[in-house]
Design a protein around this motif. Structure first.
Motif, PDB file in Angstrom:
ATOM      1  N   MET A   1     -16.222  -7.610 -43.028  1.00 33.41           N
ATOM      2  CA  MET A   1     -15.275  -8.791 -42.817  1.00 33.41           C
ATOM      3  C   MET A   1     -14.432  -6.851 -43.943  1.00 33.41           C
ATOM      4  O   MET A   1     -14.062  -6.028 -44.527  1.00 33.41           O
ATOM      5  CB  MET A   1     -15.265  -9.616 -44.220  1.00 33.41           C
ATOM      6  N   GLU A   2     -12.817  -7.097 -42.730  1.00 30.50           N
ATOM      7  CA  GLU A   2     -12.170  -6.337 -43.090  1.00 30.50           C
ATOM      8  C   GLU A   2     -11.393  -6.297 -44.980  1.00 30.50           C
ATOM      9  O   GLU A   2     -11.281  -7.738 -45.241  1.00 30.50           O
ATOM     10  CB  GLU A   2      -9.851  -6.440 -42.810  1.00 30.50           C
ATOM     11  N   ARG A   3     -11.390  -5.311 -45.609  1.00 28.75           N
ATOM     12  CA  ARG A   3     -10.334  -5.771 -46.963  1.00 28.75           C
ATOM     13  C   ARG A   3      -9.082  -5.576 -46.895  1.00 28.75           C
ATOM     14  O   ARG A   3      -8.243  -4.175 -46.127  1.00 28.75           O
ATOM     15  CB  ARG A   3     -11.154  -5.331 -48.243  1.00 28.75           C
ATOM     16  N   TYR A   4      -8.472  -5.705 -48.602  1.00 22.91           N
ATOM     17  CA  TYR A   4      -6.578  -5.222 -48.206  1.00 22.91           C
ATOM     18  C   TYR A   4      -6.002  -5.138 -49.623  1.00 22.91           C
ATOM     19  O   TYR A   4      -6.852  -5.960 -49.877  1.00 22.91           O
ATOM     20  CB  TYR A   4      -4.925  -6.246 -47.150  1.00 22.91           C
ATOM     21  N   ILE A   5      -5.005  -4.735 -49.579  1.00 18.70           N
ATOM     22  CA  ILE A   5      -4.788  -4.602 -50.909  1.00 18.70           C
ATOM     23  C   ILE A   5      -3.805  -4.904 -50.378  1.00 18.70           C
ATOM     24  O   ILE A   5      -2.737  -5.341 -49.169  1.00 18.70           O
ATOM     25  CB  ILE A   5      -4.096  -3.026 -51.415  1.00 18.70           C
ATOM     26  N   ALA A  17       5.630  -9.386 -49.690  1.00 16.93           N
ATOM     27  CA  ALA A  17       4.353  -9.474 -50.170  1.00 16.93           C
ATOM     28  C   ALA A  17       4.138  -8.583 -48.818  1.00 16.93           C
ATOM     29  O   ALA A  17       3.758  -9.581 -47.996  1.00 16.93           O
ATOM     30  CB  ALA A  17       3.487 -10.596 -50.870  1.00 16.93           C
ATOM     31  N   ILE A  18       3.064  -7.811 -49.147  1.00 19.43           N
ATOM     32  CA  ILE A  18       2.589  -6.809 -47.996  1.00 19.43           C
ATOM     33  C   ILE A  18       1.190  -6.176 -47.542  1.00 19.43           C
ATOM     34  O   ILE A  18       0.715  -6.290 -49.310  1.00 19.43           O
ATOM     35  CB  ILE A  18       3.358  -5.246 -48.160  1.00 19.43           C
ATOM     36  N   LEU A  19       0.571  -6.546 -47.052  1.00 17.64           N
ATOM     37  CA  LEU A  19      -0.928  -6.322 -47.091  1.00 17.64           C
ATOM     38  C   LEU A  19      -1.603  -4.766 -46.449  1.00 17.64           C
ATOM     39  O   LEU A  19      -0.736  -5.012 -45.430  1.00 17.64           O
ATOM     40  CB  LEU A  19      -1.793  -6.967 -46.601  1.00 17.64           C
ATOM     41  N   PHE A  20      -1.353  -3.546 -46.711  1.00 19.23           N
ATOM     42  CA  PHE A  20      -2.088  -2.860 -46.672  1.00 19.23           C
ATOM     43  C   PHE A  20      -3.478  -2.947 -46.619  1.00 19.23           C
ATOM     44  O   PHE A  20      -4.554  -3.292 -47.250  1.00 19.23           O
ATOM     45  CB  PHE A  20      -1.508  -1.585 -47.149  1.00 19.23           C
ATOM     46  N   ASP A  21      -4.152  -1.576 -45.584  1.00 21.38           N
ATOM     47  CA  ASP A  21      -5.279  -1.873 -45.092  1.00 21.38           C
ATOM     48  C   ASP A  21      -5.852  -0.451 -45.523  1.00 21.38           C
ATOM     49  O   ASP A  21      -5.051  -0.108 -46.316  1.00 21.38           O
ATOM     50  CB  ASP A  21      -5.601  -2.366 -43.402  1.00 21.38           C
ATOM     51  N   ILE A  26       0.562  -0.896 -42.515  1.00 24.81           N
ATOM     52  CA  ILE A  26       0.362  -2.323 -42.742  1.00 24.81           C
ATOM     53  C   ILE A  26       0.311  -3.895 -41.533  1.00 24.81           C
ATOM     54  O   ILE A  26       0.242  -3.206 -40.931  1.00 24.81           O
ATOM     55  CB  ILE A  26       2.747  -2.177 -42.903  1.00 24.81           C
ATOM     56  N   ALA A  27      -0.970  -4.550 -42.463  1.00 22.56           N
ATOM     57  CA  ALA A  27      -1.191  -5.492 -41.930  1.00 22.56           C
ATOM     58  C   ALA A  27      -0.252  -6.735 -41.264  1.00 22.56           C
ATOM     59  O   ALA A  27      -0.091  -6.577 -40.492  1.00 22.56           O
ATOM     60  CB  ALA A  27      -2.821  -5.252 -42.485  1.00 22.56           C
ATOM     61  N   ALA A  28      -0.182  -7.297 -42.241  1.00 25.57           N
ATOM     62  CA  ALA A  28       0.913  -8.017 -42.839  1.00 25.57           C
ATOM     63  C   ALA A  28       2.291  -8.350 -43.508  1.00 25.57           C
ATOM     64  O   ALA A  28       2.106  -7.246 -43.994  1.00 25.57           O
ATOM     65  CB  ALA A  28       0.633  -9.429 -42.467  1.00 25.57           C
ATOM     66  N   SER A  65       0.196 -16.116 -41.910  1.00 25.41           N
ATOM     67  CA  SER A  65       0.924 -15.336 -40.393  1.00 25.41           C
ATOM     68  C   SER A  65       0.377 -14.370 -39.734  1.00 25.41           C
ATOM     69  O   SER A  65       0.092 -14.336 -39.039  1.00 25.41           O
ATOM     70  CB  SER A  65       2.729 -14.443 -40.691  1.00 25.41           C
ATOM     71  N   SER A  66      -0.568 -14.221 -40.910  1.00 24.16           N
ATOM     72  CA  SER A  66      -1.934 -12.781 -40.530  1.00 24.16           C
ATOM     73  C   SER A  66      -3.493 -13.654 -40.657  1.00 24.16           C
ATOM     74  O   SER A  66      -3.697 -12.858 -39.263  1.00 24.16           O
ATOM     75  CB  SER A  66      -1.833 -11.884 -41.624  1.00 24.16           C
ATOM     76  N   GLY A  67      -3.504 -14.606 -40.303  1.00 23.49           N
ATOM     77  CA  GLY A  67      -4.770 -15.392 -40.808  1.00 23.49           C
ATOM     78  C   GLY A  67      -5.607 -14.564 -41.829  1.00 23.49           C
ATOM     79  O   GLY A  67      -7.148 -14.975 -41.619  1.00 23.49           O
ATOM     80  N   ILE A  68      -5.119 -13.354 -42.815  1.00 26.06           N
ATOM     81  CA  ILE A  68      -6.020 -12.877 -43.697  1.00 26.06           C
ATOM     82  C   ILE A  68      -6.212 -13.586 -44.316  1.00 26.06           C
ATOM     83  O   ILE A  68      -5.360 -14.579 -45.220  1.00 26.06           O
ATOM     84  CB  ILE A  68      -5.786 -11.519 -43.620  1.00 26.06           C
ATOM     85  N   GLY A  69      -7.560 -14.136 -45.057  1.00 25.99           N
ATOM     86  CA  GLY A  69      -7.850 -14.576 -46.068  1.00 25.99           C
ATOM     87  C   GLY A  69      -8.102 -14.066 -47.567  1.00 25.99           C
ATOM     88  O   GLY A  69      -7.856 -13.314 -48.012  1.00 25.99           O
ATOM     89  N   PRO A  70      -7.185 -15.507 -48.554  1.00 30.62           N
ATOM     90  CA  PRO A  70      -7.106 -14.464 -49.749  1.00 30.62           C
ATOM     91  C   PRO A  70      -8.882 -13.772 -50.842  1.00 30.62           C
ATOM     92  O   PRO A  70      -8.432 -12.909 -50.854  1.00 30.62           O
ATOM     93  CB  PRO A  70      -6.519 -15.577 -51.110  1.00 30.62           C
ATOM     94  N   GLU A  71      -9.603 -14.301 -50.091  1.00 34.68           N
ATOM     95  CA  GLU A  71     -10.884 -13.511 -50.345  1.00 34.68           C
ATOM     96  C   GLU A  71     -10.561 -12.060 -49.799  1.00 34.68           C
ATOM     97  O   GLU A  71     -11.343 -11.468 -50.060  1.00 34.68           O
ATOM     98  CB  GLU A  71     -11.911 -14.416 -50.026  1.00 34.68           C
TER      99      GLU A  71
END
Ligand SMILES: Nc1ncnc2c1ncn2[C@@H]1O[C@H](COP(=O)(O)OP(=O)(O)O)[C@@H](O)[C@H]1O
Ligand SMILES: O=P(O)(O)OC[C@H](O)CO
Length: 500
Positions: A1-5, A17-21, A26-28, A65-71
């Protein structure tokens, strides 16, 4: 499972709010504007609760919007508009007054009193700052003086103060943690940047009870975890905090002394890394803490311009000369140059290097031939002129002549402005591929604390350039253009209209 900051960038006009891989891509991202209050001329306020709600909204939207889960979020980094002061009730979490924004001038009188008391040198020596309504200290005093019963409540330990980072961490942790980082503390006018502690003399000077103040921590550090109720039932480490300009310096990988960046947002902020040595400015720059990372505190010289992108907003909303900020470029292209027009956007006084809190905006060189295109162009050019003022002053202080300028922020999308900036400075202007450098800096600080990235070298590896603008005008033209600006600023500072 991909992880993000997840980076939260709480700016003056919007929250993001920005998710970085792992590759700092930038993922979203999600963004939300919030209300600006202008209760009197020169005053600027925010509703801190609305800010907190806007942050919750963008955190939700970026995941949905990205379908990335909080976990999948490894850690959260926070970066924020600096100096803006919030005072709230420790028990209810309700602010006792609007957040008084960094741009706000409502403490001009308190500043005058401090000058009359001869506090300038003490403040400069201890904080690296100077007396101006910009910094948090006089704003806290103003709130305690103006809200009925506030001072007594503060003395009884019922009230807390925070800059926006502190306010957000306090809320994200469910009211458990009251902290800030070195970079934000260094903007309060209350923090001794050499001894790294809240300064008792300064607290007494502004009558601020120490119990209101947050604990000061490094910029890359696991401070706490999100309260499950506030982050989708997950406990995620909050692991990075820096004021937005220091975060941008970090995101640009300006890790060596002498490296500098300029951010063109609501205001413009130029910072130069000076390493472990604080440099005292003799030319109107601020000495500030860049960050505390890897067990070391590092410093920067800063030139703060209060009105930059907001002058473009004024063209859009106040004068209705353009419909959108990007349209300024098309309209400005309608004129070959500014036709001798100079706009000095001292809407809230002038910041570095002039520090004139009573100046107000002015326009010079209008002729019968002046068009809208000249007007828009001259307003854009004012961002570049103000930047040159800062760079010249910084070179005099540090003895370092810049060889290139790294840039970011909303207005760097404007190619005409970037080209003019390079022409005027006579150095290349380098625009990165990822414009969200501030958020990137906060993400990196958080990612380093939790081991998502191993060292600062990994941040540099991923840095990519979008475009380099190179100077293309003669020295004679450069000199002539700038001489006009200097005359315009001099005349602006000579005019101090009476205020209410
Ligand atoms: N293409 C453009 N040309 C000139 N100014 C722009 C352009 N796009 C955005 N801006 C200006 O940039 C500012 C927004 O930048 P941003 O970095 O988001 O600011 P902040 O973080 O201070 O809220 C606005 O003031 C806007 O007027
Ligand atoms: O919100 P920004 O990006 O305009 O930054 C504001 C600065 O931090 C004020 O010092």
């Amino acid at each position: 499972m991909e992880r993000y900051i997840m980076a939260i960038d709480q700016g003056t006009t919007s929250s993001r709010a920005i998710l970085f891989d792992r590759h700092t891509k930038i993922a979203a991202s999600a963004q939300k504007e919030f209300t600006q209050f202008f209760p009197k001329a020169g005053w600027v306020e925010h509703d801190a609760t609305e800010i907190w709600l806007s942050v919750q909204a963008v955190m939700t939207e970026v995941l949905m919007s990205s379908g990335i889960g909080p976990e999948q979020v490894e850690a959260i980094g926070i970066t924020n508009q600096r100096e803006t002061a919030v005072v709230w009730d420790k028990n209810t979490g309700i602010p006792i007054y609007h957040a008084v924004v960094w741009q706000s001038r409502q403490t001009v009188d308190i500043c005058d009193e401090l000058r009359q008391q001869g506090m300038e040198e003490t403040i400069r020596n201890k904080t690296g700052l100077l007396i101006d309504p910009y910094f948090s200290g006089t704003k806290i005093k103003w709130i305690l003086d103006h809200v009925e019963g506030a001072r007594e409540r503060a003395e009884r330990g019922e009230l807390l103060f925070g800059t926006i980072d502190t306010w957000l961490v306090w809320n994200l942790s469910g009211g458990a943690v009251h902290i800030t980082d070195y970079s934000n503390a260094s903007r309060t006018l209350l923090y001794n940047i050499h001894e790294l502690k809240w300064d008792r003399d300064l607290l007494a000077m502004l009558d601020v009870p120490e119990a209101m103040l947050p604990q000061v921590k490094p910029s890359s550090h696991i401070y706490t975890k999100t309260a499950p109720t506030h982050f989708f039932n997950c406990e995620v480490p909050i692991a990075g905090i820096a004021g937005d300009q220091q975060a941008a310096l970090f995101g640009h990988a300006c890790f060596q002394p002498g490296m500098a960046k300029n951010t063109y947002g609501t205001g413009c902020f130029m910072l130069m890394n000076t390493g472990e040595k604080p440099i005292r400015s003799e030319h109107g720059m601020l000495t500030t803490i860049a960050w505390g990372v890897e067990g070391r505190v590092e410093y920067a010289l800063e030139g703060s311009i209060f009105v930059a992108g907001s002058a473009i907003q004024w063209l859009r909303d106040g004068l209705e000369m353009i419909h959108t900020a990007p349209e300024s470029e098309e309209v400005a292209k309608g004129a070959e140059d500014a036709g001798g027009l100079y706009v000095v956007p001292a809407f809230v006084g002038l910041g570095a290097p002039y520090w004139d809190d009573k100046a107000r905006g002015a326009i010079f060189g209008i002729t019968r031939g002046t068009t809208k295109a000249h007007f828009v162009r001259a307003t854009l050019e004012s961002l570049a002129y103000q930047t040159k003022d800062i760079i010249d002053a910084m070179s005099r202080d540090s003895g370092i002549r810049l060889t290139e300028l790294k840039v970011d922020g909303g207005a760097v999308a404007n190619n005409l402005l970037m080209q003019f900036q390079s022409d005027l400075l006579d150095v290349p202007v380098e625009r990165p591929a990822v414009n969200e450098v501030t958020a990137l800096g906060a993400a990196c600080l958080a990612g380093l604390a939790v081991g998502f990235w191993n060292n600062k070298g990994e941040v540099i590896q991923n840095y990519q350039v979008d475009r380099i603008f190179r100077p293309g005008i003669s020295e004679e033209k450069r000199r002539r253009l700038y001489a006009g600006w200097e005359a315009a600023v001099k005349a602006t500072c000579a005019f101090h209209p009476e205020q209410d």
